[in-house]
Design a protein around this motif. Structure first.
Motif, PDB file in Angstrom:
ATOM      1  N   VAL A   6      -4.737  -9.613 -16.911  1.00 20.76           N
ATOM      2  CA  VAL A   6      -4.216  -9.267 -15.579  1.00 20.76           C
ATOM      3  C   VAL A   6      -4.153 -10.512 -14.690  1.00 20.76           C
ATOM      4  O   VAL A   6      -3.150 -10.747 -13.995  1.00 20.76           O
ATOM      5  CB  VAL A   6      -5.087  -8.171 -14.918  1.00 20.76           C
ATOM      6  CG1 VAL A   6      -4.811  -8.082 -13.417  1.00 20.76           C
ATOM      7  CG2 VAL A   6      -4.823  -6.824 -15.566  1.00 20.76           C
ATOM      8  N   ASN A  28      -0.785 -12.060 -13.061  1.00 17.10           N
ATOM      9  CA  ASN A  28      -0.630 -12.234 -11.600  1.00 17.10           C
ATOM     10  C   ASN A  28      -0.345 -13.683 -11.234  1.00 17.10           C
ATOM     11  O   ASN A  28       0.457 -13.953 -10.334  1.00 17.10           O
ATOM     12  CB  ASN A  28      -1.877 -11.731 -10.882  1.00 17.10           C
ATOM     13  CG  ASN A  28      -1.927 -10.216 -10.819  1.00 17.10           C
ATOM     14  OD1 ASN A  28      -0.895  -9.545 -10.832  1.00 17.10           O
ATOM     15  ND2 ASN A  28      -3.113  -9.661 -10.753  1.00 17.10           N
ATOM     16  N   ASN A  29      -0.995 -14.625 -11.923  1.00 17.91           N
ATOM     17  CA  ASN A  29      -0.727 -16.050 -11.653  1.00 17.91           C
ATOM     18  C   ASN A  29       0.725 -16.390 -11.954  1.00 17.91           C
ATOM     19  O   ASN A  29       1.371 -17.135 -11.200  1.00 17.91           O
ATOM     20  CB  ASN A  29      -1.664 -16.933 -12.476  1.00 17.91           C
ATOM     21  CG  ASN A  29      -3.076 -16.965 -11.923  1.00 17.91           C
ATOM     22  OD1 ASN A  29      -3.303 -16.632 -10.763  1.00 17.91           O
ATOM     23  ND2 ASN A  29      -4.029 -17.354 -12.741  1.00 17.91           N
ATOM     24  N   GLY A  52       3.161 -14.255 -11.859  1.00 16.96           N
ATOM     25  CA  GLY A  52       3.933 -13.616 -10.793  1.00 16.96           C
ATOM     26  C   GLY A  52       3.991 -14.478  -9.551  1.00 16.96           C
ATOM     27  O   GLY A  52       5.058 -14.682  -8.965  1.00 16.96           O
ATOM     28  N   TYR A 112       4.405  -8.792 -12.378  1.00 17.62           N
ATOM     29  CA  TYR A 112       3.622  -7.868 -11.549  1.00 17.62           C
ATOM     30  C   TYR A 112       3.654  -6.443 -12.112  1.00 17.62           C
ATOM     31  O   TYR A 112       2.647  -5.720 -12.042  1.00 17.62           O
ATOM     32  CB  TYR A 112       4.130  -7.869 -10.108  1.00 17.62           C
ATOM     33  CG  TYR A 112       3.788  -9.115  -9.325  1.00 17.62           C
ATOM     34  CD1 TYR A 112       2.555  -9.753  -9.466  1.00 17.62           C
ATOM     35  CD2 TYR A 112       4.700  -9.660  -8.417  1.00 17.62           C
ATOM     36  CE1 TYR A 112       2.245 -10.888  -8.740  1.00 17.62           C
ATOM     37  CE2 TYR A 112       4.396 -10.799  -7.680  1.00 17.62           C
ATOM     38  CZ  TYR A 112       3.173 -11.408  -7.851  1.00 17.62           C
ATOM     39  OH  TYR A 112       2.869 -12.537  -7.119  1.00 17.62           O
ATOM     40  N   SER A 153       1.310  -6.376 -14.972  1.00 18.69           N
ATOM     41  CA  SER A 153      -0.045  -6.354 -14.420  1.00 18.69           C
ATOM     42  C   SER A 153      -0.421  -4.938 -13.993  1.00 18.69           C
ATOM     43  O   SER A 153      -1.537  -4.465 -14.263  1.00 18.69           O
ATOM     44  CB  SER A 153      -0.139  -7.309 -13.228  1.00 18.69           C
ATOM     45  OG  SER A 153      -1.370  -7.162 -12.562  1.00 18.69           O
ATOM     46  N   GLU A 162      -3.591  -2.655 -15.170  1.00 22.14           N
ATOM     47  CA  GLU A 162      -4.564  -2.169 -14.184  1.00 22.14           C
ATOM     48  C   GLU A 162      -4.706  -0.650 -14.293  1.00 22.14           C
ATOM     49  O   GLU A 162      -5.810  -0.115 -14.158  1.00 22.14           O
ATOM     50  CB  GLU A 162      -4.130  -2.553 -12.760  1.00 22.14           C
ATOM     51  CG  GLU A 162      -4.162  -4.043 -12.450  1.00 22.14           C
ATOM     52  CD  GLU A 162      -5.566  -4.595 -12.234  1.00 22.14           C
ATOM     53  OE1 GLU A 162      -6.537  -4.038 -12.777  1.00 22.14           O
ATOM     54  OE2 GLU A 162      -5.687  -5.610 -11.531  1.00 22.14           O
ATOM     55  N   SER A 207      -1.563  -4.719  -7.100  1.00 20.56           N
ATOM     56  CA  SER A 207      -0.320  -4.893  -7.858  1.00 20.56           C
ATOM     57  C   SER A 207       0.844  -4.179  -7.170  1.00 20.56           C
ATOM     58  O   SER A 207       1.960  -4.707  -7.095  1.00 20.56           O
ATOM     59  CB  SER A 207      -0.481  -4.349  -9.283  1.00 20.56           C
ATOM     60  OG  SER A 207      -1.355  -5.163 -10.027  1.00 20.56           O
ATOM     61  N   ASN A 211       1.952  -6.337  -4.384  1.00 18.96           N
ATOM     62  CA  ASN A 211       2.713  -7.495  -4.884  1.00 18.96           C
ATOM     63  C   ASN A 211       4.142  -7.099  -5.239  1.00 18.96           C
ATOM     64  O   ASN A 211       5.103  -7.813  -4.925  1.00 18.96           O
ATOM     65  CB  ASN A 211       2.019  -8.100  -6.112  1.00 18.96           C
ATOM     66  CG  ASN A 211       0.750  -8.845  -5.760  1.00 18.96           C
ATOM     67  OD1 ASN A 211       0.561  -9.255  -4.620  1.00 18.96           O
ATOM     68  ND2 ASN A 211      -0.125  -9.010  -6.727  1.00 18.96           N
TER      69      ASN A 211
END
Length: 222
Positions: A119, A123-124, A126, A142, A145, A149, A161, A164
């Motif tokens: 995850v 996210n990084n 994204g 995202y 992710s 999650e 998320s 985001n």
């Protein structure tokens, strides 16, 4: 009044700097006293602590952690070191190199199979794609992710998320879709009684209504 505010700001900055220095000193001591995988963990923590304040130091400690992790065949430490190196390049505004290292970290983390680490890598990727204005690619990471999650059942991670994703849809000018994701995020923050999450999401919803020129609703949410 202005003098008081300025003094308070200076004091707050001093406290933050002191805290950062104390943390770095503590982590450097941990690096010196540990060996093996514990040393890799300490090097990675120290590397991460320098992300925003000195990316060159992040690279230095990240590469030390990477080399030691490879020697020890410590895959999780290796993936974290690669991730930190990507973070350094991100803060150096070298987004292409950041993507390269974040992808490497993601691939290794997928092999390890630790969902929470995957995850972080997603996210990084994204975040860095968003910084490059590649919103469709950011959206892909995202959404991936979010799926993970949901599998983990991490409610705050799901809410983050969703937020985001809403921001990316806002950047793509798909305001109705952005609103849908922000409202879903808000419901979770309300269920979990997470006030900072609620406040940030309410602001995001207000921003969307502003973009939709529904100023009365925007004012209500702000």
């Amino acid at each position: 009044m202005k003098k008081v505010i300025i003094t308070l700001i200076v004091l707050l900055i001093s406290v933050v700097v002191f805290s950062e220095n104390a943390l770095i000193d503590s982590l450097q001591a941990e690096v010196e006293k540990n060996t093996g995988t514990n040393k890799v963990i300490a090097l990675n923590l120290l590397s991460k602590a320098y992300w925003e304040i000195n990316p060159q130091k992040t690279l230095e400690y990240g590469n030390r952690a990477l080399n030691l992790a490879k020697e020890l065949d410590y895959k999780r430490g290796e993936a974290e070191a690669i991730n930190n190196i990507g973070g350094a390049y991100y803060y150096l505004n070298d987004f292409e190199m950041a993507v390269e290292y974040f992808v490497q970290s993601l691939e290794l983390r997928k092999k390890i199979g630790e969902k929470a680490d995957i995850v972080i890598a997603l996210n990084n990727l994204g975040i860095v794609n968003e910084s490059m204005n590649d919103y469709n690619q950011a959206l892909y990471f995202y959404l991936e992710s979010l799926k993970l999650e949901e599998k983990i059942g991490n409610k705050l991670g799901i809410a983050g998320s969703l937020n985001n994703i809403g921001i990316v849809y806002k950047n793509l000018s798909n305001f109705n879709k952005a609103l849908e994701y922000f409202l879903r995020s808000l419901r979770i923050y309300e269920e979990t009684k997470n006030l900072p999450g609620q406040a940030a999401t309410l602001d995001n919803i207000g921003m969307i209504f502003r973009n939709l020129t529904n100023y009365e609703k925007a004012l209500e949410y702000h």
